[in-house]
Design a protein around this motif. Structure first.
Motif, PDB file in Angstrom:
ATOM      1  N   GLY A   1     -48.436  48.617 -22.421  1.00  0.00           N
ATOM      2  CA  GLY A   1     -48.617  47.379 -21.662  1.00  0.00           C
ATOM      3  C   GLY A   1     -48.073  47.496 -20.249  1.00  0.00           C
ATOM      4  O   GLY A   1     -48.721  47.075 -19.278  1.00  0.00           O
ATOM      5  N   GLU A   2     -46.887  48.079 -20.112  1.00  0.00           N
ATOM      6  CA  GLU A   2     -46.287  48.258 -18.790  1.00  0.00           C
ATOM      7  C   GLU A   2     -47.117  49.224 -17.943  1.00  0.00           C
ATOM      8  O   GLU A   2     -47.293  49.022 -16.736  1.00  0.00           O
ATOM      9  N   ALA A   3     -47.612  50.281 -18.592  1.00  0.00           N
ATOM     10  CA  ALA A   3     -48.411  51.272 -17.869  1.00  0.00           C
ATOM     11  C   ALA A   3     -49.696  50.639 -17.330  1.00  0.00           C
ATOM     12  O   ALA A   3     -50.088  50.878 -16.179  1.00  0.00           O
ATOM     13  N   TRP A   4     -50.354  49.831 -18.150  1.00  0.00           N
ATOM     14  CA  TRP A   4     -51.588  49.175 -17.699  1.00  0.00           C
ATOM     15  C   TRP A   4     -51.295  48.165 -16.586  1.00  0.00           C
ATOM     16  O   TRP A   4     -52.079  48.026 -15.645  1.00  0.00           O
TER      17      TRP A   4
ATOM     18  N   LYS B   1     -55.606  54.061 -25.395  1.00  0.00           N
ATOM     19  CA  LYS B   1     -55.862  55.181 -26.305  1.00  0.00           C
ATOM     20  C   LYS B   1     -55.519  56.513 -25.640  1.00  0.00           C
ATOM     21  O   LYS B   1     -54.817  57.352 -26.221  1.00  0.00           O
ATOM     22  N   ILE B   2     -55.998  56.703 -24.415  1.00  0.00           N
ATOM     23  CA  ILE B   2     -55.753  57.963 -23.703  1.00  0.00           C
ATOM     24  C   ILE B   2     -54.275  58.119 -23.368  1.00  0.00           C
ATOM     25  O   ILE B   2     -53.684  59.187 -23.568  1.00  0.00           O
ATOM     26  N   TYR B   3     -53.670  57.058 -22.862  1.00  0.00           N
ATOM     27  CA  TYR B   3     -52.251  57.098 -22.486  1.00  0.00           C
ATOM     28  C   TYR B   3     -51.379  57.446 -23.694  1.00  0.00           C
ATOM     29  O   TYR B   3     -50.458  58.266 -23.589  1.00  0.00           O
ATOM     30  N   SER B   4     -51.677  56.843 -24.826  1.00  0.00           N
ATOM     31  CA  SER B   4     -50.887  57.097 -26.039  1.00  0.00           C
ATOM     32  C   SER B   4     -51.003  58.553 -26.468  1.00  0.00           C
ATOM     33  O   SER B   4     -50.012  59.170 -26.887  1.00  0.00           O
ATOM     34  N   GLN B   5     -52.201  59.114 -26.368  1.00  0.00           N
ATOM     35  CA  GLN B   5     -52.406  60.513 -26.743  1.00  0.00           C
ATOM     36  C   GLN B   5     -51.621  61.452 -25.831  1.00  0.00           C
ATOM     37  O   GLN B   5     -50.948  62.377 -26.305  1.00  0.00           O
ATOM     38  N   ILE B   6     -51.715  61.208 -24.525  1.00  0.00           N
ATOM     39  CA  ILE B   6     -51.015  62.069 -23.564  1.00  0.00           C
ATOM     40  C   ILE B   6     -49.505  61.934 -23.725  1.00  0.00           C
ATOM     41  O   ILE B   6     -48.770  62.932 -23.726  1.00  0.00           O
ATOM     42  N   GLU B   7     -49.036  60.700 -23.875  1.00  0.00           N
ATOM     43  CA  GLU B   7     -47.595  60.464 -24.006  1.00  0.00           C
ATOM     44  C   GLU B   7     -47.040  61.137 -25.258  1.00  0.00           C
ATOM     45  O   GLU B   7     -45.969  61.755 -25.223  1.00  0.00           O
ATOM     46  N   LYS B   8     -47.787  61.057 -26.352  1.00  0.00           N
ATOM     47  CA  LYS B   8     -47.342  61.681 -27.601  1.00  0.00           C
ATOM     48  C   LYS B   8     -47.258  63.195 -27.448  1.00  0.00           C
ATOM     49  O   LYS B   8     -46.278  63.823 -27.862  1.00  0.00           O
TER      50      LYS B   8
END
Length: 217
Positions: A84-87, A141-148
């Motif tokens: 949420g903060e990233a968006w 979706k993309i942010y979560s994948q990269i962050e993980k």
């Protein structure tokens, strides 16, 4: 950390959580020291202690290797932005810089957010899109994948990451050599079959000639 520093850290953990280490044998203690020496070889003892004190202050249970390494990352880099903060940072950058000032907009964003934007097609694509809800879902979706993926890489000790990379390269080379070797018999087999095919063709021609002669007679 050195082995001696690892022992000092484990002593702190034992002092903070004494009941969890009651009855530990000398062999078990030695095994723990050896493991932690490997898993924290790339860390500075001051960073480890700071993260450990944070855990001791907030947790009733002693940390695992992964938990302590995660705490080290957090105390060094701060907490990772949630989706949420990233968006929100993206929408703020769109308002502040718009379509034309792409370089400034991307510069204002954390690296992981910039990577996510690029994966979505780039800044201009995002600015001109009219489906905000779909863009937000796609970004999350993309942010979560990269962050993980990046978080996992940060948690793995550097010497182990290097060995993993070497192992990957070694297996890639091994597979390439295997494919190359497997191709050779196929070529040789084709070459072996060539004389047989020629002989068959000669026989077919002879049979055709005989057939023509018989018809003329």
């Amino acid at each position: 950390m050195t082995r001696e520093e690892t022992i000092s850290v484990l002593t702190i953990i034992k002092s903070a959580y004494p009941k969890f280490y009651q009855g530990m044998s000398k062999n078990d203690a030695e095994a723990v020291i050896n493991l932690w020496s490997v898993m924290f070889a790339d860390t500075d003892i001051s960073d480890v202690k700071l993260a450990l004190y944070k855990i001791i202050s907030t947790s009733q249970f002693p940390p695992s290797v992964a938990e302590l390494r995660q705490a080290i990352v957090t105390t060094q880099e701060g907490a990772v932005l949630d989706t949420g903060e990233a968006w929100s940072q993206i929408t703020r950058a769109i308002r502040n810089y718009g379509y034309m000032r792409e370089a400034e907009a991307l510069e204002s964003l954390p690296q992981i957010v910039r990577q996510s934007v690029n994966r979505m097609g780039g800044w201009k694509e995002l600015c001109t899109s009219e489906n905000v809800m779909a863009d937000r879902a796609h970004f999350i979706k993309i942010y979560s994948q990269i962050e993980k993926r990046e978080n996992e890489q940060r948690l793995i000790p550097l010497p182990i990451r290097e060995k993993i990379q070497m192992n990957i390269e070694m297996h890639k080379n091994s597979q390439t050599e295997s494919i190359s070797c497997n191709d050779k018999p196929l070529i040789e087999k084709k070459e072996e079959n060539r004389p047989i095919n020629i002989e068959n063709n000669i026989k077919n021609v002879r049979n055709m000639i005989k057939s023509l002669i018989c018809k003329e007679v």
